[in-house]
Enzyme design. Sequence first.
Site, mmCIF file in Angstrom:
data_model
loop_
_atom_site.group_PDB
_atom_site.id
_atom_site.type_symbol
_atom_site.label_atom_id
_atom_site.label_comp_id
_atom_site.label_asym_id
_atom_site.label_seq_id
_atom_site.Cartn_x
_atom_site.Cartn_y
_atom_site.Cartn_z
ATOM 1 N N GLU A 139 0.818 -1.207 0.000
ATOM 2 C CA GLU A 139 0.000 0.000 0.000
ATOM 3 C C GLU A 139 0.857 1.265 0.000
ATOM 4 O OE1 GLU A 139 -3.061 0.356 -0.555
ATOM 5 O OE2 GLU A 139 -3.954 -1.610 -0.193
ATOM 6 N N ASP A 284 -4.280 -9.715 -9.368
ATOM 7 C CA ASP A 284 -4.358 -8.969 -10.626
ATOM 8 C C ASP A 284 -3.165 -8.088 -10.918
ATOM 9 O OD1 ASP A 284 -5.038 -7.374 -8.477
ATOM 10 O OD2 ASP A 284 -6.760 -6.431 -9.432
ATOM 11 N N GLU A 372 -18.457 -5.316 -3.032
ATOM 12 C CA GLU A 372 -17.064 -5.756 -2.961
ATOM 13 C C GLU A 372 -16.896 -7.193 -3.448
ATOM 14 O OE1 GLU A 372 -13.094 -4.443 -1.487
ATOM 15 O OE2 GLU A 372 -14.871 -3.631 -2.475
ATOM 16 N N GLU A 391 -11.975 0.648 -10.081
ATOM 17 C CA GLU A 391 -11.744 -0.334 -11.138
ATOM 18 C C GLU A 391 -12.746 -0.257 -12.294
ATOM 19 O OE1 GLU A 391 -9.312 -1.718 -7.775
ATOM 20 O OE2 GLU A 391 -11.347 -0.941 -7.960
#
Length: 552
Positions: A139, A284, A372, A391
């Site tokens: 992060e 991903d 989610e 996204e």
Amino acid sequence: MKNCLFVYTLSLSLGFVLNFFKLDDNFDFNEKKYGYFNESERIELLQAARDMFHFGYDNYMKYAYPEDELDPIDCEGRGHDHDNPSNININDALGDYMLSLVDTLDTLAIMGNSTEFKNAVQIVIDNLVFKSNTVQVFEVTIRMLGALLSAHLIITDPEQPFGNMSIPGYDNELLTLANDLGTRLLPAFENTKTGIPYPRVNLENGVPVDCVNTTCTSGAGTLVLEFAVLSRLLGDPIYESYARRAVRNLWQLKSNVTGLLGSVLNIQTGEWTGEMSGLGAGHDSFYEYLLKSYILFGEVEDLEMFNEAYETIKFHLRRGRLKCNNGSGYPPLYVNVHMKTGDTVLNGDIEEAICSHALFYFIWKKYGFLPERYNWNLRVPEVMFYPLRPELIESTYFLYQATKNPFYLHVGKEILQNINTYAKAECGYCTVHDVNTKELEDRMESFFLSETCKYLYLLFDEDNHLNKHASKYVFTTEGHVFPIDKRFRVKPWEEDTETEEKEKETVTKVMSVVNVADNSTFNCDTIPNDRKHFLPLRSPYFEQLQSAIGID
């Protein structure tokens, strides 16, 4: 290059030369609805996207700075949770380092706000310090390190393509801060038997004594872009070498039966503790960075790993009919499977990206937001909240750039309107706690300003430099922009003769991937001309997905 599915689903900024033609009068209701977008409305939505960003940003600066995030209902700031160190939902990202301000720097520049960009940079230079807080390596890398590097590159760009973002007297302070932060992250890579980093690190004291020995695939393998850019700007190989060692060693741990990677592994033993393989969270961005790393740095091994992963994923994870817009059966889907067998756990080309996007769009349309987690078999959300993630709008933006189909402007309009209608609070935009009830949660995560608003703005800004010169930039997984520059295809620490030969070899190969002026460099199928103005998904398949999600 045949791997177009990843080019679009993993949000690589590429474009195509498009041929325009007159619309036919004989198309159905949906094609009438989505097949045209008024220019004046596009301009209005561009301003609406700018207003959305500034409502969140201005209130963050007014009520929350220097805290990391804004609580938009109570109109106050939120930082590291010192009372509950185990609260990783907060503490993994929030480190008392002005996160929302730093993460948003390049968004200000991309929107052309030179005055506030320069002001924000000066605030960061004068006030940013790294404290004794334990944060997640992944992060802090994608949000903080990437943001500092992107802003530094914008300031020092001699062409100043976003307007005058240069700062008189600037002495590489943001690069110095990035170097400082990178150094504080390095202990995570030490004392692990696999070379794969610990998931968390204290920014003053190194790896905590109670740090777990497990990490996810994305967390371990999505550090190369930021670490290698830092290394090549500084001329110091340490950052890139650590990040690349992690990727190589992770790659060696793939299944010798299927070639798939799992989701969670032990960094000391190299054993997979999570054996699910997929393309969702936890996986991903690892594949995304293999391709983007090759494009930015020209390292052939990155492309080789990406190509192998692409073929393996297509073979083991893909379900549904052969083509998105032809044939019978279910639409193409990528499912989660067991990494060692390829058995379904249940959970390219442009056409498949179109199909995948349409599926998620209809889920959004049904609930007003994306839950989610959604159970495709039961056709219900399993995890109800939506933290304003980027996204869907990110994919919408890149598919619009690839196709110029007005359908995607309509999708962007719906996303923008729903966020304004249901998520707007007194001082900003809230996490949606329940997509069914629209109950809100008092948190505005930094990626809402740095990614969601950025992609919405770019979707409607036809004249933005990034849209006119898409082949010159790579977006990181946090939406920060790095220029595709020959500086990054050379390792300054190598001998001059070696780097010169390396550059000659890689520039040709890399530009063959990113050259969008000549569409013949791509071997993949592009969409037919009629799909560029009618629905991107043919009407029967469009209606099939509507019905599957339960939309009348």
